[in-house]
Write a protein that holds these residues in place. Sequence first.
Motif, short mmCIF file in Angstrom:
data_model
loop_
_atom_site.label_atom_id
_atom_site.label_comp_id
_atom_site.label_asym_id
_atom_site.label_seq_id
_atom_site.Cartn_x
_atom_site.Cartn_y
_atom_site.Cartn_z
N PHE B 160 0.80 -1.23 0.00
CA PHE B 160 0.00 0.00 0.00
C PHE B 160 0.83 1.27 0.00
CE2 PHE B 160 -2.31 -3.36 2.24
CZ PHE B 160 -3.35 -3.52 1.34
N ARG B 168 -5.72 3.85 0.27
CA ARG B 168 -5.05 2.82 1.05
C ARG B 168 -6.03 2.13 2.02
NH1 ARG B 168 0.27 5.14 2.33
NH2 ARG B 168 -0.82 6.48 3.75
N ASP B 169 -6.76 2.94 2.78
CA ASP B 169 -7.69 2.36 3.75
C ASP B 169 -8.73 1.48 3.07
OD1 ASP B 169 -6.34 3.61 5.69
OD2 ASP B 169 -7.76 5.24 6.01
N ARG B 172 -7.14 -1.77 1.85
CA ARG B 172 -6.81 -2.64 2.96
C ARG B 172 -7.99 -3.54 3.31
NH1 ARG B 172 -4.51 0.69 7.99
NH2 ARG B 172 -2.77 1.52 6.81
N GLU B 173 -9.13 -2.92 3.51
CA GLU B 173 -10.34 -3.68 3.86
C GLU B 173 -10.68 -4.65 2.74
OE1 GLU B 173 -13.76 -1.26 4.88
OE2 GLU B 173 -12.40 -0.08 6.17
N LEU B 175 -8.66 -5.94 0.50
CA LEU B 175 -7.69 -7.03 0.41
C LEU B 175 -7.98 -8.10 1.46
CD1 LEU B 175 -5.02 -7.91 -1.05
CD2 LEU B 175 -3.84 -7.03 0.94
N ARG B 176 -8.36 -7.64 2.66
CA ARG B 176 -8.72 -8.58 3.72
C ARG B 176 -9.90 -9.45 3.26
NH1 ARG B 176 -6.62 -11.08 8.11
NH2 ARG B 176 -8.15 -12.71 7.78
N THR B 190 5.52 -4.87 5.54
CA THR B 190 5.10 -3.49 5.82
C THR B 190 5.96 -2.90 6.92
OG1 THR B 190 3.26 -2.07 6.44
CG2 THR B 190 3.33 -4.24 7.46
N GLU B 195 -1.11 -1.08 9.78
CA GLU B 195 -1.47 -1.92 8.65
C GLU B 195 -1.33 -3.40 9.01
OE1 GLU B 195 -0.12 -0.16 4.93
OE2 GLU B 195 0.84 -2.09 4.54
N GLU B 198 -4.06 -4.44 11.54
CA GLU B 198 -5.41 -4.45 11.00
C GLU B 198 -5.64 -5.62 10.05
OE1 GLU B 198 -8.00 -1.58 8.12
OE2 GLU B 198 -6.60 -0.61 9.51
N LEU B 199 -4.62 -5.94 9.26
CA LEU B 199 -4.80 -6.91 8.18
C LEU B 199 -4.48 -8.35 8.55
CD1 LEU B 199 -3.41 -5.40 4.87
CD2 LEU B 199 -5.59 -6.54 5.18
#
Lengths: 302, 358
Positions: B160, B168-169, B172-173, B175-176, B190, B195, B198-199
């Motif tokens: 990211f 990015r945010d 991220r969600e 991609l999860r 990372t 990040e 969260e992931l």
Amino acid sequence: MASHSVGAALPSEEPRQASTSVFAEPAWVRLLLIVVGVGFLGVVVILPVALVFEQAFALGAGFYLDAIRDPDTVSALRLTLTVAAIVVPLNAIFGVAAAWAITKFDFRGKSILITLIDLPLAVSPVVAGLIYVLIFGAQGYIGPWMREHDIRVIFALPGIALATTFVTFPLVARSLIPVMQDVGREYEEAAVSLGASGWRTFWSVTLPQAKWGLLYGIILCNARAMGEFGAVAVVSGKITGKTDTLPLRVEKLDKAFDTTSAFAVASMLVALAVVTLVLKVIVEWRTSDHESGPGSPAREHV
Amino acid sequence: MTIEIHHLTKQFGDFTAVDDVSMRVEEGSLTALLGPSGSGKTTVLRMIAGLEVPDGGRIVVGDRDVTDVRAQDRNIGFVFQQYALFKHMRVQDNIAFPLKVRKWKKDAVRERVAELLALLRLDGLGGRYPNQISGGQRQRVALARALAARPQVLLLDEPFSALDARVRDELREWLRGLHEQLHVTSVFVTHDQGEAMELADEVVVMNQGRVAQSGTPQSIVREPNSPFVMNFLGRVNELRGEAKHGEATLEGLRVPFPGANGSTVPVVGYVRPRCLELTTAAAAGALPVSVVRVVSSGDVAKVHLVTREGSSLVAELDQSALDGLAPDGGVEGGEFHARPKDIRVFEVEPAVARPAGD
């Protein structure tokens, strides 16, 4: 040509951008630069080229046609094209190999190789010709042996091709090396991680990204191969109708005070150059429609 | 596929990039390699992909030892930091590249590319060139290309970092969600602890070429095992002191420290700003402090404090809690007591006075 890298890099595209950028110069500065640029080009390039054609047609179109249909001239044209057809692919292969080796690997003697590639640019073409006479000539190192076996190099096509190759071999490598350095390892690593072999990576990823450098090198190489005088003059023997290339033919006609014929043949050389340039523009136009060349800033279209 | 790494090392000249790293990535998990720059995390990732040759150690993917297998034969998807999309190929040709290399039939290629374009929300972009799409779209093309040949493992290098914060945010969600859908064993690198937390299912914190700590995000946040991890995960207050007989004394504060025996050892205690409580009255386990400055940003206030011994501390309080302390509003310059709700004490190692990376 409006929206892509190679076009955008041309000076002709600049004024529109310059007027909106922070680097905008006063109008008179821009005018002065344009006048100087165009004026210089006019005096040094356009005027002489125009003169070539003017002189070539000085005695009328009929004379012109006769001059270029002269069997000796036709033979010179054929030889020039043959030499280019041999030399350009040879140097393209060598240039790609050398640029590949220099940009992708570290090996002993790399700096020596780079220096050697530049050698022909530093040596006078006449010397290049003499080197081959020294090797293959009647009094040369292997000349007598070759004469016994009826192999002709000097005063024949092989000699002319060799001398021309020597003179033009830096051109492809030199234009490829900076472009291939620019492309970066990342793309090749990506190709390899996606399962491509080294060979496939080279053909599908490395070479296409460096194609502008390659094309430019080939055009330079071709132009020089067709126009080379010095080195060829030494090895060819200038046998009329046999080992005369177009530049040699021009000189010969000029020496014989047949000025108009000389200019007519010269105009053929100019025409070949123009054909090369037109080819270049067509290739650029066809391929740059959708993409930017390597090194140009990527545009965002969100 | 699981990934097992055994005693991996890598030198670049005199620099030891990776120093005896071992770890295990569970099948179907999403693992973060977290660390500051130069910690060796990208080198580990590149060695898993085969883009870097290890000087020592083994890499096992599934039940196959791939240490000596060439990168092109590993069938591992790799997403590069700058995506490395082939500029001279359209999006669909980029995605089809790994399939054509594997000599898939034309129909199968077309089908798979269409499937991926839909999966990665790239419908209608197949005919574009990489410079004609946005940064977020480019990243998804890179993902689609890496996933095309159904790799056993997906590796992402700083996925990211090239995007702006808002995209990015969102990504991220997304991609999860994609990972939960596909369950391809994935490892990403990372330097952003938020990040990683969260992931990832699992986080491996790296420092100076070694694994500093690994575990679930929760376990690492709750139980950092070293001053380095403590510091790397966010801002901390330091209180220095000594420990003896199972108890540490930090600027007068007494904290149990089971690690200490009869001899005195220097120790340092770490308290997160969120874990400092301010009270008006003296209490057990609290330090007398004076308030230097209050920086309020809406709901949360940062209170800068100084202890009797001159150490600077920062406490993060809810604005309401701060208002409760001094109803007339004059907190700055006041004398209070700071009580750490959670403090972690480590012995100071002689060589490493202050951990690197912060």
